[in-house]
Design a protein around this motif. Structure first.
Motif, PDB file in Angstrom:
ATOM      1  N   UNK A 166       0.858  -1.173   0.000  1.00  0.00           N
ATOM      2  CA  UNK A 166       0.000   0.000   0.000  1.00  0.00           C
ATOM      3  C   UNK A 166       0.900   1.231   0.000  1.00  0.00           C
ATOM      4  N   UNK A 167       0.776   2.051  -1.057  1.00  0.00           N
ATOM      5  CA  UNK A 167       1.587   3.260  -1.169  1.00  0.00           C
ATOM      6  C   UNK A 167       0.661   4.409  -1.496  1.00  0.00           C
ATOM      7  N   UNK A 168       0.728   5.519  -0.852  1.00  0.00           N
ATOM      8  CA  UNK A 168       1.388   5.772   0.429  1.00  0.00           C
ATOM      9  C   UNK A 168       0.512   5.308   1.579  1.00  0.00           C
ATOM     10  N   UNK A 169       1.112   4.770   2.578  1.00  0.00           N
ATOM     11  CA  UNK A 169       0.397   4.229   3.723  1.00  0.00           C
ATOM     12  C   UNK A 169       0.057   5.361   4.694  1.00  0.00           C
ATOM     13  N   UNK A 170      -1.122   5.325   5.275  1.00  0.00           N
ATOM     14  CA  UNK A 170      -1.577   6.310   6.260  1.00  0.00           C
ATOM     15  C   UNK A 170      -1.608   7.739   5.714  1.00  0.00           C
ATOM     16  N   UNK A 171      -1.972   7.912   4.443  1.00  0.00           N
ATOM     17  CA  UNK A 171      -2.072   9.247   3.856  1.00  0.00           C
ATOM     18  C   UNK A 171      -3.488   9.473   3.360  1.00  0.00           C
TER      19      UNK A 171
ATOM     20  N   UNK B  11       6.981   6.175  -9.581  1.00  0.00           N
ATOM     21  CA  UNK B  11       6.834   7.431  -8.836  1.00  0.00           C
ATOM     22  C   UNK B  11       5.397   7.541  -8.366  1.00  0.00           C
ATOM     23  N   UNK B  12       5.219   8.194  -7.229  1.00  0.00           N
ATOM     24  CA  UNK B  12       3.882   8.441  -6.712  1.00  0.00           C
ATOM     25  C   UNK B  12       3.678   9.952  -6.684  1.00  0.00           C
TER      26      UNK B  12
END
Length: 167
Positions: A121-126, A163-164
């Motif tokens: 999971x990217x980004x986590x907690x965002x 890239x994210x």
């Protein structure tokens, strides 16, 4: 602070980072009686990548210490191509005098990589929306969007990056 001081500061910070893979060479001089010991974590993966013995015998004596303190002797012949990998141990002891042993120690964090059967999971907690952009490059300088496709193995070497981007 001048540029030289900043560069030295960055190098000093970078050198404190733990390595995921270590190489250690154990050497026991000819005629010595004390063993050469290297300690490892039970979660590490240990691989013999080089060894040799000089003198009367071409057999190198290696003692493996398991995490429960039990031991096992391993004998390596000069010139043998030993690619054994072992884990759940806490030490390696080189017993043969006039010999050397090089081991590769891969730490657990390097062994637990994301594979095709796991989810990342990217980004986590965002919060918010993100685009995941896959790009390819032949020189690692110029990057182009990469649309899912078959990559030919005989094509020129390509590098890929993800890239994210927050929308």
């Amino acid at each position: 602070m001048n540029t030289f001081t900043r560069i030295i500061g960055i190098l000093a910070i970078g050198s404190a980072v733990a390595q995921a893979v270590e190489y250690k060479t154990l050497y026991k001089k000819l005629g010595t009686t004390s063993d050469v010991i290297v300690d490892v974590l039970p979660s590490d993966l240990v691989e013999v990548i080089g060894h040799n013995r000089y003198g009367n015998s071409d057999l190198l004596e290696l003692k493996i210490v398991f995490k429960d303190d039990s031991t096992m002797w391993n004998y390596l012949k000069n010139g043998s191509n030993n690619t054994n990998k072992i884990t759940d141990i806490k030490g390696v002891i080189l017993n043969s005098d006039g010999s050397f042993l090089t081991i590769k120690i891969t730490h657990a964090e390097e062994l637990t990589q994301v594979g095709p059967t796991s989810v990342l999971v990217i980004p986590e907690n965002s919060t918010g929306n993100y685009d995941v952009v896959v790009e390819s490059s032949g020189d690692m300088t110029t990057w182009s969007p990469f649309v899912s496709q078959t990559v030919q193995s005989d094509a020129a070497k390509n590098f890929f990056r993800v890239r994210i981007v927050k929308k």
